[in-house]
Each structure stands twice: as C-alpha cells, then as structure tokens.
Design a protein around this motif. Structure first.
Motif: not given
Length: 464
Positions: A253-262
């Motif tokens: 999911g896009i929100s999960g990926l963004i959280a990991i990238l942060i």
C-alpha cells in the motif's frame, strides 16, 4: 573514479583522547581478530534480536515465524557488517561499523503486518532499500554540512539518548527482577569490572575489557541460578534460511511504503553522523565516498535482511563506545564480528547461548559504553565551541533532541502518523536541528561584514 584504498591513506582527523591499540587497517592475527570481533558484536546482540522479538510480540507471531524473523535479521546484520568493514565496490565505508536493527522500523512493520501481512512489510523494506541506495550519492556530497560542531553534537545526542536503553536493562525493566538488589548488584558489578580492567590492565587484556566483564557477569548469573538453559537445549543446531519465508512479494500500500521510506530517511540522517564520528575516532579522512558507502550499505543490507524475513537495519552508533573503551578500531576485527553474526544465524544454539546474557549484565556494560559515546561528543564540542553561534547550534539541537526523548508518550499524537515517525525520534530531530541551524545561522565574520556594509551605506546616505 574515487580511490577507496586504505593502505596509504593518512590520518588527518584528530581523534581526541582516544588512543587506539589497533588502527583501522591493523590485523592482529586470527585468534585476536576472532575474540575482538565477538566482543564487538556481543554488546549489540541483544539490541539486534530485540527488534524482531518486539515485532513478534506485537503481532503475536507463532514460534517458527519468530525464529525466521530473528534468523533473517541476523543474516542481514552479518552480511551488512562484513560489507561495511571490507567494502564491496562502492558499498560500505570500509570502517569498523556493525549493522543492527533500527527501532524506528518497528511501528511501520507492525502496522503493515496487521493490515496486509508480514510479506507486505518485507516487500516495503525490499523496495525501500534500493531507493536508499539510489539517493546515497547525493547524501555522500553532504560532508560539508557536518563540521566538527555538528558532528560533536550528533555524538553527544546519540550517547545521551541511548542511555535510557542501558538504564532500562540495568534495572531489569519489564522483568521479574526489576529494581531488585541482585539486578542492581549485577549492573554495578559490570561497571566496576570495566573500570578496573580498563584502568589497571594494558594491551590485549584491556582490549577485551567488555567481553571479560560480560563473561564474569554471565558466570555469576549462572551461579545465582538466574539463567534458564532450556532455550539452548531446545534450539536446533543448524538453521537453513530460506528466501521469502512469509510468501512472495505483496504490495504494502502507498501509505505503508511512504512510512517505510520515512524510516529510511531517518536512518540516512543518523548514519551520516555515525560515519563521520567513526572517521574522527579512528583518525581517517571523512571523505564523501565513505558516507555514500554507509548509506548505500544500509539500504542493501536492509533489503537482504527482508528477503530472508528480517527487519530494517542501520549502522549502529554503539561502535563509537566500543572503540573508545577498548581501543580496537580494526575493520578486520569488525568483519570477523560479521562472520560471527552469520554463525549465530545459521547455528541457533550459539545465538541462544549468547541471548541468555542477563539484562542487568548487558545494561551495566551499555551504561559505560553510552557514557563513553557522550564523552567523545563532549570532547569534540569542547575543542570546537568558539562562538555564540556555535553555542546556539549545540543548545537548540540538544534541547530539542533530548526534549523529544523525555516527552510523554502521547505528546505527538496530533502529528500525522507518517511524519510522527520522524519527528518523535530525538536523535534524528536533534541532528536535523543542528544541520539546519549550521546552514542558516550566519557566522560571526559574516555578521561583521554585514555590519560594515550597513555602516558604509549609512555614511553614504549621510554624505549625500
């Protein structure tokens, strides 16, 4: 092409009060290399397996999945540590740096695991690792933004902020022995042993001060009946790691990926400071390719760990304390430590034996070690704090970083969850504050030039 050869590189950074028994390219022979390498990773082993154990508890994972999570993490740590120390092409800074779990990843991994499954969480790490690798050349050019005053502040922040971990272990937090006399006594024993061994011995014995103290604490704990060897008995002799143990790639999911990238952004900020600190303490030039190599290795090691079912990784700040206390700065020693991590991953009985080190034994060691990290930062700041501007950079970075670290648990609930991962980490925010202020605050010479220009314009207007 950048020359990453170490053989003729002069030491240009003053390491301060740290005097190394083994320099970065020294090879002390096979026996000492193995012993020093084991010592280097034993101090950090509990922190490495602590991340997977916390995730396992929060997701209520079955025993076999818990083992796979720990095994994958140890494989990533072992491979990443060897790359960090020895280098593979442009990967790795060729410094004595051990890889370990970055606890900022725990929240996103658990969140993705609850909504999309553990395979999706691993997929996010597998995607995020190469992205960090891709931006590593840009980060490698940021050396000029880390002058001595910023590096010293970074090291001091790391030492003070991590002290809570050592104190929690030393007091036996979340165990039946919390605050008990035997718990506190073991922690004090470790501190006394390290002081005595470090102060009254020389050479080989002093270099092994940490492992010597831990072995004594281990034996005392066993004599007091505090160790349960049933876990060692139940652990298998050989573990066969397999790729993608939770299934194939699953979109997080896009929100999960963004959280990991942060999280990867956070580790990028922290390891840049760690790399510069290790360069300073080992007396080698803090060149751009070293920063690039560390950041790139963090990404690749995290991806390797995730492929085998492990956690996201980072370069551990604890290296600064181990090197300072023992005087062992050889990268070949740390490479041997990486090999020992792989051994523990593939022979679970070895890892189970090491994992029995009681919390107060490890906590007592960590208190001294994190204190040593902080003292290195104090030494660097003390030698470079020249102006009111420098004092303002240090004060604001320490105030914000330590303030976040001791803030109440719910203090940042108003911040969006994705950004909260970054803003609620005291070390990361303290480093970012030091970086920002160092860039935007004018130097005293610039202020004087500005005042002279203003005075000249005033005189010109008056003459007209």
């Amino acid at each position: 092409m950048t020359d990453t050869s170490e053989s003729t590189e002069p030491a240009t950074d003053d390491p301060g009060f740290t005097r190394l028994e083994l320099q970065i390219n020294d090879y002390p022979g096979p026996l000492k290399t193995v012993l020093f390498g084991i010592q280097h990773v034993m101090v950090m082993f509990t922190a490495m397996v602590g991340g997977p154990l916390i995730v396992s508890r929060l997701l209520d994972l079955p025993a076999d999945t818990r083992v796979e999570l720990i095994t994958g993490t140890m494989i990533g740590c072992g491979v990443g540590t060897m790359i960090s120390a020895l280098g593979v092409g442009f990967l790795g800074p060729r410094l004595p740096i051990v890889m370990g779990v970055f606890y900022v990843f725990i929240g996103p991994v658990v969140a993705i695991g609850e909504t999309a499954g553990l395979a999706a969480a691993m997929t996010a790490l597998i995607i995020g690792g190469p992205i960090q690798l891709a931006w590593s050349p840009l980060i490698g050019r940021m050396r000029r933004f880390f002058p001595a005053i910023v590096t010293g502040t970074t090291i001091l922040l790391i030492g003070i902020c991590l002290m809570k971990v050592g104190v929690n272990l030393a007091t036996g937090l979340n165990t039946t022995g919390f605050g008990q006399p035997v718990t506190l006594g073991l922690a004090v024993l470790m501190i006394v042993l390290i002081i005595v061994i470090s102060s009254y011995t020389r050479g080989f014995v002093r270099a092994l001060s940490l492992i010597a103290a831990m072995v004594i604490g281990y034996l005392v704990s066993a004599a007091l009946g505090l160790l349960d060897f049933a876990t060692v008995k139940d652990a298998p002799w050989v573990a066969t790691p397999k790729p993608f143990p939770y299934g194939g790639l699953v979109w997080p999911g896009i929100s999960g990926l963004i959280a990991i990238l942060i999280c990867f952004i956070a580790t990028t900020v922290e390891v840049t400071g760690d790399t510069l600190a290790v360069c300073r303490i080992t007396g080698v030039r803090a060149e751009n390719w070293r920063i690039r190599g560390t950041v790139a290795n963090d990404g690749i090691s995290s991806a390797i760990s995730a492929v085998f079912g492990g956690m996201g990784l980072t370069s551990y700040s604890q290296n600064i304390g181990v090197i300072s206390l023992t005087g062992v700065g050889s990268r070949f020693v740390v490479a041997a430590g990486g090999g020992f991590l792989l051994l523990m991953a593939l022979i679970p009985k070895v890892g189970a034996t090491i994992s029995l080190i009681p919390a107060p034994v490890l906590g007592g060691v960590l208190i001294v070690m994190f204190g040593m990290v902080a003292s290195v930062g104090v030494n660097i700041i003390g030698r470079n704090l020249k102006t009111r501007r420098d004092a303002l950079v240090v004060a604001c970075a320490l105030g914000l970083g330590l303030g976040i670290q001791v803030a109440p648990p719910n203090a940042f609930d108003a911040i969006p969850p994705e950004v909260r991962l970054l803003t609620s980490d005291g070390i990361v925010m303290g480093i970012l504050t030091a970086l920002f202020l160092n860039i935007v605050l004018p130097h005293d010479s610039e202020k004087r030039r500005g005042r002279r220009r203003s005075a000249a314009r005033g005189r010109a207007r008056h003459s007209r």
